[in-house]
Scaffold this motif. Structure first.
Motif, mmCIF file in Angstrom:
data_model
loop_
_atom_site.group_PDB
_atom_site.id
_atom_site.type_symbol
_atom_site.label_atom_id
_atom_site.label_comp_id
_atom_site.label_asym_id
_atom_site.label_seq_id
_atom_site.Cartn_x
_atom_site.Cartn_y
_atom_site.Cartn_z
ATOM 1 N N ALA A 145 0.825 -1.212 0.000
ATOM 2 C CA ALA A 145 0.000 0.000 0.000
ATOM 3 C C ALA A 145 0.859 1.262 0.000
ATOM 4 O O ALA A 145 0.534 2.247 -0.679
ATOM 5 C CB ALA A 145 -0.936 -0.006 1.206
ATOM 6 N N LYS A 146 1.970 1.234 0.740
ATOM 7 C CA LYS A 146 2.848 2.399 0.780
ATOM 8 C C LYS A 146 3.461 2.682 -0.598
ATOM 9 O O LYS A 146 3.506 3.828 -1.054
ATOM 10 C CB LYS A 146 3.953 2.199 1.825
ATOM 11 N N GLY A 147 3.936 1.626 -1.248
ATOM 12 C CA GLY A 147 4.532 1.804 -2.566
ATOM 13 C C GLY A 147 3.526 2.300 -3.587
ATOM 14 O O GLY A 147 3.824 3.205 -4.392
ATOM 15 N N ALA A 148 2.319 1.732 -3.575
ATOM 16 C CA ALA A 148 1.284 2.155 -4.512
ATOM 17 C C ALA A 148 0.866 3.595 -4.253
ATOM 18 O O ALA A 148 0.672 4.384 -5.188
ATOM 19 C CB ALA A 148 0.067 1.227 -4.393
ATOM 20 N N THR A 149 0.764 3.964 -2.984
ATOM 21 C CA THR A 149 0.370 5.324 -2.623
ATOM 22 C C THR A 149 1.380 6.345 -3.128
ATOM 23 O O THR A 149 1.012 7.382 -3.698
ATOM 24 C CB THR A 149 0.206 5.447 -1.096
ATOM 25 N N ARG A 150 2.672 6.058 -2.932
ATOM 26 C CA ARG A 150 3.711 6.975 -3.413
ATOM 27 C C ARG A 150 3.618 7.161 -4.941
ATOM 28 O O ARG A 150 3.694 8.281 -5.450
ATOM 29 C CB ARG A 150 5.101 6.446 -3.056
ATOM 30 N N ALA A 151 3.481 6.065 -5.655
ATOM 31 C CA ALA A 151 3.433 6.127 -7.116
ATOM 32 C C ALA A 151 2.230 6.934 -7.589
ATOM 33 O O ALA A 151 2.337 7.762 -8.505
ATOM 34 C CB ALA A 151 3.385 4.713 -7.698
ATOM 35 N N ILE A 152 1.093 6.705 -6.969
ATOM 36 C CA ILE A 152 -0.132 7.406 -7.365
ATOM 37 C C ILE A 152 -0.025 8.898 -7.070
ATOM 38 O O ILE A 152 -0.399 9.739 -7.895
ATOM 39 C CB ILE A 152 -1.349 6.778 -6.643
ATOM 40 N N GLN A 153 0.510 9.228 -5.895
ATOM 41 C CA GLN A 153 0.666 10.641 -5.539
ATOM 42 C C GLN A 153 1.628 11.357 -6.494
ATOM 43 O O GLN A 153 1.347 12.457 -6.967
ATOM 44 C CB GLN A 153 1.167 10.764 -4.095
ATOM 45 N N GLN A 154 2.764 10.729 -6.774
ATOM 46 C CA GLN A 154 3.760 11.374 -7.620
ATOM 47 C C GLN A 154 3.285 11.518 -9.065
ATOM 48 O O GLN A 154 3.715 12.429 -9.770
ATOM 49 C CB GLN A 154 5.075 10.591 -7.560
ATOM 50 N N ALA A 155 2.393 10.641 -9.485
ATOM 51 C CA ALA A 155 1.849 10.717 -10.843
ATOM 52 C C ALA A 155 0.645 11.655 -10.917
ATOM 53 O O ALA A 155 0.116 11.896 -12.015
ATOM 54 C CB ALA A 155 1.456 9.332 -11.331
ATOM 55 N N GLY A 156 0.206 12.176 -9.778
ATOM 56 C CA GLY A 156 -0.959 13.045 -9.763
ATOM 57 C C GLY A 156 -2.249 12.330 -10.110
ATOM 58 O O GLY A 156 -3.195 12.940 -10.613
ATOM 59 N N ARG A 157 -2.296 11.019 -9.812
ATOM 60 C CA ARG A 157 -3.470 10.203 -10.168
ATOM 61 C C ARG A 157 -4.292 9.868 -8.931
ATOM 62 O O ARG A 157 -4.748 8.727 -8.751
ATOM 63 C CB ARG A 157 -3.001 8.921 -10.864
ATOM 64 N N THR A 158 -4.502 10.833 -8.077
ATOM 65 C CA THR A 158 -5.142 10.550 -6.781
ATOM 66 C C THR A 158 -6.629 10.235 -6.889
ATOM 67 O O THR A 158 -7.298 10.033 -5.871
ATOM 68 C CB THR A 158 -4.932 11.720 -5.806
ATOM 69 N N GLU A 159 -7.152 10.181 -8.113
ATOM 70 C CA GLU A 159 -8.525 9.663 -8.266
ATOM 71 C C GLU A 159 -8.549 8.156 -8.030
ATOM 72 O O GLU A 159 -9.605 7.563 -7.765
ATOM 73 C CB GLU A 159 -9.065 9.993 -9.668
ATOM 74 N N ILE A 160 -7.365 7.533 -8.102
ATOM 75 C CA ILE A 160 -7.241 6.097 -7.814
ATOM 76 C C ILE A 160 -7.110 5.923 -6.305
ATOM 77 O O ILE A 160 -6.234 6.511 -5.676
ATOM 78 C CB ILE A 160 -6.000 5.503 -8.520
ATOM 79 N N LYS A 161 -7.958 5.109 -5.715
ATOM 80 C CA LYS A 161 -7.969 4.932 -4.270
ATOM 81 C C LYS A 161 -7.294 3.617 -3.879
ATOM 82 O O LYS A 161 -7.380 2.617 -4.603
ATOM 83 C CB LYS A 161 -9.405 4.965 -3.731
ATOM 84 N N VAL A 162 -6.631 3.627 -2.739
ATOM 85 C CA VAL A 162 -5.892 2.456 -2.247
ATOM 86 C C VAL A 162 -6.592 1.898 -1.019
ATOM 87 O O VAL A 162 -6.953 2.646 -0.099
ATOM 88 C CB VAL A 162 -4.438 2.833 -1.894
ATOM 89 N N TYR A 163 -6.765 0.580 -1.001
ATOM 90 C CA TYR A 163 -7.385 -0.130 0.113
ATOM 91 C C TYR A 163 -6.396 -1.185 0.587
ATOM 92 O O TYR A 163 -5.989 -2.047 -0.189
ATOM 93 C CB TYR A 163 -8.709 -0.769 -0.326
ATOM 94 N N GLY A 164 -5.987 -1.104 1.852
ATOM 95 C CA GLY A 164 -4.902 -1.948 2.325
ATOM 96 C C GLY A 164 -5.263 -2.844 3.488
ATOM 97 O O GLY A 164 -6.419 -2.954 3.907
ATOM 98 N N ILE A 165 -4.211 -3.483 4.011
ATOM 99 C CA ILE A 165 -4.280 -4.297 5.229
ATOM 100 C C ILE A 165 -3.012 -4.005 6.029
ATOM 101 O O ILE A 165 -1.929 -3.885 5.453
ATOM 102 C CB ILE A 165 -4.400 -5.804 4.914
ATOM 103 N N ASP A 166 -3.170 -3.910 7.331
ATOM 104 C CA ASP A 166 -2.108 -3.596 8.305
ATOM 105 C C ASP A 166 -2.051 -2.088 8.550
ATOM 106 O O ASP A 166 -2.504 -1.285 7.727
ATOM 107 C CB ASP A 166 -0.727 -4.104 7.870
ATOM 108 N N LEU A 167 -1.467 -1.746 9.696
ATOM 109 C CA LEU A 167 -1.383 -0.352 10.092
ATOM 110 C C LEU A 167 -0.178 -0.141 10.994
ATOM 111 O O LEU A 167 0.147 -0.988 11.826
ATOM 112 C CB LEU A 167 -2.663 0.067 10.841
ATOM 113 N N SER A 168 0.490 0.998 10.815
ATOM 114 C CA SER A 168 1.635 1.378 11.636
ATOM 115 C C SER A 168 1.666 2.902 11.696
ATOM 116 O O SER A 168 0.864 3.583 11.043
ATOM 117 C CB SER A 168 2.938 0.847 11.037
ATOM 118 N N ASP A 169 2.619 3.456 12.451
ATOM 119 C CA ASP A 169 2.755 4.914 12.506
ATOM 120 C C ASP A 169 3.033 5.486 11.112
ATOM 121 O O ASP A 169 2.465 6.514 10.731
ATOM 122 C CB ASP A 169 3.889 5.303 13.471
#
Length: 375
Positions: free
Chosen positions: A256-280
């Motif tokens: 999820a972290k890797g996908a989020t970075r790629a989406i943000q940097q590409a300016g494609r934030t219309e794509i939503k990420v749904y993950g599993i696990d949680l940390s700080d």
């Protein structure tokens, strides 16, 4: 029959085929009897009297052996293990097998030869570990495993209820997409929890045929998040238009972290990420400006570590522990998080009701043991 009941039929069938439903049925039964999940109490004489058992009333040597230790979830899990062992006056040696199962098995053999007082396992597979774990059991060394497929009498196996984790995240995605869309699935096999989560994903695909998978990738490495980012960037170039991809299902926070970075940097934030696990670190990603990571299903990794240690100490003390135990997961959505302040794992319980409040694996003497070892 409504959609939820239809999905439950698929879910129950899949779960029965892979792992059986005894543990989930036990959890549901406790809830029906108004006993919160996790409140399993020992009935041994030591627990009843509250006196510290002799077998744990001394510094114990614990071996914690992990299949793969990367990312903040793993670090917070190890922190929970270390914290609880130290609170009980023991010391823990952590072994990281770097995703080499033969090395993980050899670490178990090493722990047996060193005659440690107890062994904690993090992930691993039965086909590689069972012979070594059986040696530990034969030597009288208690073993508690987390997120593995071991099925050895006397070895307690705890998990995060991976079926519920996957369904909670997928259900949220389905509702947000209104049952129709194009998604990317990031997944890797070879890990018991990932295999279980995939069971639910496959059932989900049958239940919601109008949500179509347009791409699938994933691998576990020393830098999974960065590798995932690179792979997701390639996917975004392949599907460059808005509407080509609606969402990403990433059943591991490193994905999820890797996908989020790629989406943000590409300016494609219309794509939503749904993950599993949680940390700080995951919470920072979710709370960042215009973050596409909108939901995750999770348990508290530090509490998982503490619970595993508590079960191990109960075993060393001669108390009964369950053969299997599933931790109650929680859904965390970005929209529930405050916008005027940052939330960390320490205070997320103020936002998510019931977070980190399990008292599973506790005995009255544990409080005395902790007090006796305060410095």
């Amino acid at each position: 029959m409504n959609s939820f009941k239809s999905f439950l039929i698929i879910l129950m069938t899949a779960a029965l085929l892979v792992a059986g439903c005894a543990n989930e049925q036990d959890r549901v039964a406790r809830q029906k009897n108004n006993h919160p999940a996790g409140q399993i109490k020992s009935t041994s004489p030591a627990a009843a009297s509250g006196e510290i058992p002799n077998k744990v009333n001394k510094p114990l040597k614990i071996a914690a052996i992990t299949q793969l230790s990367i990312g903040t979830f793993s670090s917070q899990y190890i922190a929970g293990v270390t914290e609880q062992v130290k609170a009980f006056g023991g010391e823990v040696q952590v072994y990281n097998a770097d995703n080499d199962l033969s090395k993980m098995a050899s670490y178990v053999d090493t722990a047996v030869n060193q005659k440690v007082d107890g062994i904690l396992l993090d992930h691993g597979r039965a086909d590689a570990l069972a012979p070594s774990v059986k040696k530990a059991v034969a030597a009288g060394i208690p073993v508690v495993s987390f997120d593995s497929d071991l099925d050895i009498p006397g070895v307690t196996v705890i998990d995060q209820d991976d079926y519920s984790l996957a369904w909670n995240s997928l259900r949220t995605m389905t509702q947000d997409l209104n049952g129709k869309g194009e998604i990317v699935y990031i997944w890797v096999g070879g890990f018991a929890p990932m295999e279980r989560r995939n069971v639910i994903y496959e059932a989900f695909q049958k239940r919601y045929p109008h949500i179509k998978e347009v791409a699938r990738f994933g691998n576990a490495s020393s830098n999974t998040a960065l590798d995932t980012q690179s792979q997701m960037e390639a996917i975004l170039k392949k599907y460059p238009n808005k509407g080509d991809i609606d969402a990403v299902f990433a059943p591991w926070d490193e994905f999820a972290k890797g996908a989020t970075r790629a989406i943000q940097q590409a300016g494609r934030t219309e794509i939503k990420v749904y993950g599993i696990d949680l940390s700080d670190e995951d919470l920072q990603f979710m709370q960042s400006l215009n973050s596409p990571w909108v939901a995750t299903a999770a348990t508290d990794p530090a509490e998982v570590g503490r619970l595993q240690v508590r079960f191990l100490y109960q075993k060393i003390a001669g108390e009964s522990t369950p053969q299997v135990y599933s931790i109650q997961p929680h859904l965390v959505e970005k929209r529930w998080l405050p916008t005027d302040r940052k939330v960390s794992m320490k205070d997320i319980g103020k936002v998510i009701n019931g977070w980190g409040q399990s008292d599973a694996g506790t005995s009255p003497w544990m409080k005395k043991l902790t007090e006796a070892n305060k410095k």
